[in-house]
Scaffold this motif. Structure first.
Motif, PDB file in Angstrom:
ATOM      1  N   THR A  86       7.042  18.884  38.814  1.00 43.75           N
ATOM      2  CA  THR A  86       5.724  19.374  39.218  1.00 43.75           C
ATOM      3  C   THR A  86       5.876  19.274  40.767  1.00 43.75           C
ATOM      4  O   THR A  86       4.965  19.086  41.476  1.00 43.75           O
ATOM      5  CB  THR A  86       4.747  18.319  38.848  1.00 43.75           C
ATOM      6  OG1 THR A  86       5.233  17.168  39.241  1.00 43.75           O
ATOM      7  CG2 THR A  86       4.463  17.916  37.295  1.00 43.75           C
ATOM      8  N   SER A  88       6.094  22.088  42.894  1.00 47.36           N
ATOM      9  CA  SER A  88       5.500  23.067  43.718  1.00 47.36           C
ATOM     10  C   SER A  88       3.991  22.784  44.088  1.00 47.36           C
ATOM     11  O   SER A  88       3.560  23.607  44.856  1.00 47.36           O
ATOM     12  CB  SER A  88       5.683  24.384  43.181  1.00 47.36           C
ATOM     13  OG  SER A  88       5.231  24.433  41.910  1.00 47.36           O
ATOM     14  N   HIS A  89       3.356  21.995  43.157  1.00 47.38           N
ATOM     15  CA  HIS A  89       1.634  21.711  43.375  1.00 47.38           C
ATOM     16  C   HIS A  89       1.265  20.433  43.495  1.00 47.38           C
ATOM     17  O   HIS A  89       2.111  19.495  42.776  1.00 47.38           O
ATOM     18  CB  HIS A  89       1.177  22.605  42.106  1.00 47.38           C
ATOM     19  CG  HIS A  89       1.242  23.880  42.354  1.00 47.38           C
ATOM     20  ND1 HIS A  89       0.481  24.823  43.220  1.00 47.38           N
ATOM     21  CD2 HIS A  89       1.898  24.683  41.522  1.00 47.38           C
ATOM     22  CE1 HIS A  89       0.613  25.979  42.878  1.00 47.38           C
ATOM     23  NE2 HIS A  89       1.740  26.164  42.210  1.00 47.38           N
ATOM     24  N   GLN A  97      -5.068  24.881  38.558  1.00 41.03           N
ATOM     25  CA  GLN A  97      -4.127  26.065  37.728  1.00 41.03           C
ATOM     26  C   GLN A  97      -4.705  25.600  36.402  1.00 41.03           C
ATOM     27  O   GLN A  97      -5.117  26.844  35.515  1.00 41.03           O
ATOM     28  CB  GLN A  97      -2.602  25.599  37.530  1.00 41.03           C
ATOM     29  CG  GLN A  97      -2.119  25.904  38.715  1.00 41.03           C
ATOM     30  CD  GLN A  97      -0.509  25.719  38.783  1.00 41.03           C
ATOM     31  OE1 GLN A  97      -0.218  24.599  38.132  1.00 41.03           O
ATOM     32  NE2 GLN A  97       0.265  26.425  39.454  1.00 41.03           N
ATOM     33  N   ASN A 151      -2.341  35.233  37.328  1.00 36.26           N
ATOM     34  CA  ASN A 151      -1.683  34.108  36.894  1.00 36.26           C
ATOM     35  C   ASN A 151      -1.796  32.888  37.711  1.00 36.26           C
ATOM     36  O   ASN A 151      -0.778  32.851  38.618  1.00 36.26           O
ATOM     37  CB  ASN A 151      -0.106  34.586  36.482  1.00 36.26           C
ATOM     38  CG  ASN A 151       0.647  33.475  35.929  1.00 36.26           C
ATOM     39  OD1 ASN A 151       0.119  32.411  35.741  1.00 36.26           O
ATOM     40  ND2 ASN A 151       1.710  34.026  35.225  1.00 36.26           N
ATOM     41  N   LEU A 153      -0.186  30.067  37.285  1.00 36.42           N
ATOM     42  CA  LEU A 153       1.107  29.400  37.458  1.00 36.42           C
ATOM     43  C   LEU A 153       1.763  29.918  38.688  1.00 36.42           C
ATOM     44  O   LEU A 153       2.901  29.361  39.111  1.00 36.42           O
ATOM     45  CB  LEU A 153       1.583  29.551  36.117  1.00 36.42           C
ATOM     46  CG  LEU A 153       0.651  28.719  34.979  1.00 36.42           C
ATOM     47  CD1 LEU A 153       1.579  28.614  33.765  1.00 36.42           C
ATOM     48  CD2 LEU A 153       0.486  27.247  35.485  1.00 36.42           C
ATOM     49  N   GLU A 154       1.685  31.468  39.092  1.00 37.96           N
ATOM     50  CA  GLU A 154       2.747  32.032  39.935  1.00 37.96           C
ATOM     51  C   GLU A 154       2.040  32.259  41.130  1.00 37.96           C
ATOM     52  O   GLU A 154       2.676  32.798  42.032  1.00 37.96           O
ATOM     53  CB  GLU A 154       3.192  33.288  39.170  1.00 37.96           C
ATOM     54  CG  GLU A 154       3.895  32.840  38.077  1.00 37.96           C
ATOM     55  CD  GLU A 154       4.347  34.222  37.234  1.00 37.96           C
ATOM     56  OE1 GLU A 154       4.168  35.414  37.741  1.00 37.96           O
ATOM     57  OE2 GLU A 154       5.120  33.975  36.386  1.00 37.96           O
ATOM     58  N   ALA A 155       0.480  32.118  41.188  1.00 37.29           N
ATOM     59  CA  ALA A 155      -0.251  32.549  42.453  1.00 37.29           C
ATOM     60  C   ALA A 155       0.315  31.833  43.533  1.00 37.29           C
ATOM     61  O   ALA A 155       0.565  30.712  43.698  1.00 37.29           O
ATOM     62  CB  ALA A 155      -1.690  32.392  42.213  1.00 37.29           C
ATOM     63  N   ALA A 156       0.309  32.731  44.846  1.00 36.66           N
ATOM     64  CA  ALA A 156       0.789  32.127  45.995  1.00 36.66           C
ATOM     65  C   ALA A 156      -0.273  31.160  46.624  1.00 36.66           C
ATOM     66  O   ALA A 156       0.074  30.106  47.417  1.00 36.66           O
ATOM     67  CB  ALA A 156       1.061  33.124  46.955  1.00 36.66           C
ATOM     68  N   ASP A 196       1.296  27.476  28.231  1.00 39.75           N
ATOM     69  CA  ASP A 196       2.125  28.257  29.270  1.00 39.75           C
ATOM     70  C   ASP A 196       2.564  27.283  30.330  1.00 39.75           C
ATOM     71  O   ASP A 196       3.562  27.618  31.222  1.00 39.75           O
ATOM     72  CB  ASP A 196       1.575  29.675  29.919  1.00 39.75           C
ATOM     73  CG  ASP A 196       1.365  30.490  28.986  1.00 39.75           C
ATOM     74  OD1 ASP A 196       1.848  30.686  27.887  1.00 39.75           O
ATOM     75  OD2 ASP A 196       0.531  31.523  29.007  1.00 39.75           O
TER      76      ASP A 196
END
Length: 219
Positions: A86, A88-89, A97, A151, A153-156, A196
């Motif tokens: 976990t 990255s966030h 998310q 998405n 999970l991939e949004a900057a 996901d």
């Protein structure tokens, strides 16, 4: 997998490879486990429910640690995996998310079962809710449209919401879903759409949800 007492295990902490924080690690018989969720002494049932969900239903290797003043659930991990867990966030980022994924799932269910016209109306209704509640960064119809398509999970960049925003958001989302479907059954299928997410992050969100006042809505 295991129900253990404090004297059965060794707990230490290591430096997270991507963040400036210490990560609690539980060692048992040469295996390493990372903390997934903490519960108060009065929440034994919730702790056991999460542990059973992870071990029986999802086949994960987990420890339920029983201590006099609390319970905790730990998931097996290799130390070299920590960076991808976990990292990255923040915890709130993970909850944001998951909340966006729930929004998208409700929208898709409405589109699939009730048609595109109802889905468009739902989009307008959720936009109006966010505008009225003055949600940061998503108070325009265009921003809501983006929420439904990104998405997360991939949004900057994610909306800068706090816990209070998340509580209101999930409450209003459930209320709208119930209005459109005529009952609350949609909530069960919707939570399945979180597959996901990485296991540890999904477990963290579901654990938070189950401990909040929203638990009865999204069960």
């Amino acid at each position: 997998m295991f129900i253990l007492k404090r004297q059965d295990v060794e707990i230490s902490s290591i430096q997270h490879p991507k963040r400036d924080q210490q990560v609690p690690i539980l060692h048992y018989q040469g295996q390493t486990f990372r903390l997934i969720s903490l519960f108060k002494a009065s929440q034994e049932e919730e702790a056991r429910a999460l542990w059973r969900e992870l071990t029986d239903n999802r086949g994960k290797a987990c420890v339920l640690l029983e201590e006099p003043d609390r319970f905790s659930v730990w998931g097996k991990v290799r130390l070299d995996q920590l960076g991808g867990d976990t990292g990255s966030h923040s915890k709130t980022g993970i909850f944001i998310q998951a909340s966006i994924l729930l929004l998208q799932a409700v929208y898709m269910e409405i589109e699939e079962f009730l048609g595109t016209r109802q889905a468009s109306l739902f989009q307008k209704d959720i936009a109006e809710v966010l505008r009225k509640q003055q949600f940061p960064e998503v108070s325009t119809p265009e921003a809501v449209k983006q929420l439904l398509t990104i998405n997360p999970l991939e949004a900057a960049k994610l909306p800068a919401w706090q816990d209070n925003h998340l509580m209101i958001f999930l409450q209003e989302l459930h209320k709208l879903g119930k209005t459109y479907f005529g009952n609350a059954n949609f909530a069960h299928q919707v939570v399945d759409r979180l597959q996901d997410m990485p296991e540890a992050e999904r477990s963290l969100f579901i654990s938070w949800l189950n401990q909040s006042s929203l638990s009865k809505l999204w069960q």
